[in-house]
Design an enzyme around this catalytic site. Structure first.
Site, PDB file in Angstrom:
ATOM      1  NE  ARG A   4      -3.897   1.963  -0.051  1.00  0.00           N
ATOM      2  CZ  ARG A   4      -5.132   1.793  -0.554  1.00  0.00           C
ATOM      3  NH1 ARG A   4      -5.567   0.573  -0.789  1.00  0.00           N
ATOM      4  NH2 ARG A   4      -5.892   2.814  -0.835  1.00  0.00           N
ATOM      5  CG  HIS A  55     -20.692  11.658   2.956  1.00  0.00           C
ATOM      6  ND1 HIS A  55     -20.162  10.390   2.809  1.00  0.00           N
ATOM      7  CD2 HIS A  55     -21.728  11.531   3.830  1.00  0.00           C
ATOM      8  CE1 HIS A  55     -20.836   9.542   3.569  1.00  0.00           C
ATOM      9  NE2 HIS A  55     -21.794  10.208   4.196  1.00  0.00           N
ATOM     10  CG  ASP A  94     -17.285  10.736   5.251  1.00  0.00           C
ATOM     11  OD1 ASP A  94     -17.895   9.661   5.430  1.00  0.00           O
ATOM     12  OD2 ASP A  94     -16.679  11.028   4.207  1.00  0.00           O
TER      13      ASP A  94
HETATM   14  C1  GRF Z   1     -22.557   8.801  -5.235  1.00  0.00           C
HETATM   15  O1  GRF Z   1     -23.468   8.213  -4.318  1.00  0.00           O
HETATM   16  C2  GRF Z   1     -21.800   9.884  -4.520  1.00  0.00           C
HETATM   17  O2  GRF Z   1     -22.561  10.482  -3.500  1.00  0.00           O
HETATM   18  C3  GRF Z   1     -20.680   9.169  -3.888  1.00  0.00           C
HETATM   19  O3  GRF Z   1     -20.306   8.191  -4.856  1.00  0.00           O
HETATM   20  C4  GRF Z   1     -21.484   7.777  -5.586  1.00  0.00           C
HETATM   21  C5  GRF Z   1     -21.209   7.668  -7.054  1.00  0.00           C
HETATM   22  O4  GRF Z   1     -20.843   8.929  -7.523  1.00  0.00           O
HETATM   23  N1  GRF Z   1     -19.657  10.094  -3.504  1.00  0.00           N
HETATM   24  P1  GRF Z   1     -20.456   9.158  -9.094  1.00  0.00           P
HETATM   25  O5  GRF Z   1     -21.690   8.872  -9.915  1.00  0.00           O
HETATM   26  O6  GRF Z   1     -19.339   8.182  -9.433  1.00  0.00           O
HETATM   27  O7  GRF Z   1     -20.042  10.590  -9.153  1.00  0.00           O
END
Ligand code: GRF
Length: 208
Positions: free
Chosen positions: A66, A110, A151
């Site tokens: 990693r 988020h 978050d």
């Molecule tokens: C969405 O639920 C977003 O809120 C989260 O990832 C999911 C997919 O997002 N952050 P995207 O369509 O790949 O932008």
């Protein structure tokens, strides 16, 4: 001109909202210089290609340790000489050394009103499943600066969305994306690009 790298992992609807906002002028003074994904199959990469934006894959699967992935990712980001990193549906853990190096220059979207339904394990559809299980009447989305927690960084923008009777998790996720995520993330980038955001004592201050 704010130089931005967008990090993605999946479908890229948030990336598309950013691309469309730059093209329409809702985001000003900004150049998306690259889209970086940990997932070479991410449809978000197709969206980048269609928009003529450089697409880069840096996948943990290509490294035995990693720490090697972390080093490679930081080197790629550094080489782009960006001012802002936007996590848009990005599911990879950002290396601590990158968070140190780009303090208050990494933002994330988020799909809840933080501090509700967030933290380890709360991503994608899971967030909406838990909101429906709890029976909340209002959900939404949050754009926040990324710190070393999950978050937990300074909140920049939030937008509420009503839960409707009978919502399935997918229907609620779609409404939160349409009515909150795809509005907030472009707005956050435009505010930053125009020097209207500061972080003071761990809280954001937005100049109108
Ligand atoms: C969405 O639920 C977003 O809120 C989260 O990832 C999911 C997919 O997002 N952050 P995207 O369509 O790949 O932008």
């Amino acid at each position: 001109m704010l130089r931005v790298a967008v990090m993605v992992s999946g479908g890229g609807t948030n990336l598309q909202a950013i691309i469309d906002a730059v093209e329409s002028g809702r985001i000003t003074n900004t150049e998306i210089v690259a889209v970086i994904s940990n997932n070479k199959g991410a449809y978000a990469l197709e969206r980048a290609k269609k928009a003529g934006i450089r697409d880069i894959v840096v996948s943990p699967k290509d490294y035995t340790e990693r720490s090697e992935f972390n080093k490679a990712l930081v080197e790629v980001v550094d080489s782009l000489k960006v001012d802002l990193i936007v996590l848009a549906g990005c599911l990879v853990v950002i290396p601590p050394e990158m968070i140190d190096k780009y303090e208050n220059r990494i933002i994330n979207i988020h799909p809840s009103l933080i501090p509700a339904f967030c933290g380890t394990g709360f991503y994608g559809l899971k967030v909406h499943e838990e909101a429906l299980k709890r029976g909340v009447k209002v959900v939404g989305a949050t754009v926040h600066f990324v710190d070393k927690g999950t978050d937990t960084g300074p909140i920049l923008l939030q937008k509420a969305v009503a839960v409707q009777d009978g919502d399935t998790p997918k229907e609620l996720q779609q409404r939160v994306m349409e009515q909150a995520e795809w509005i907030l993330l472009p707005k956050a980038i435009d505010l930053i690009a125009n020097g209207k955001v500061a972080v003071v004592d761990g809280k954001t201050v937005i100049r109108k």
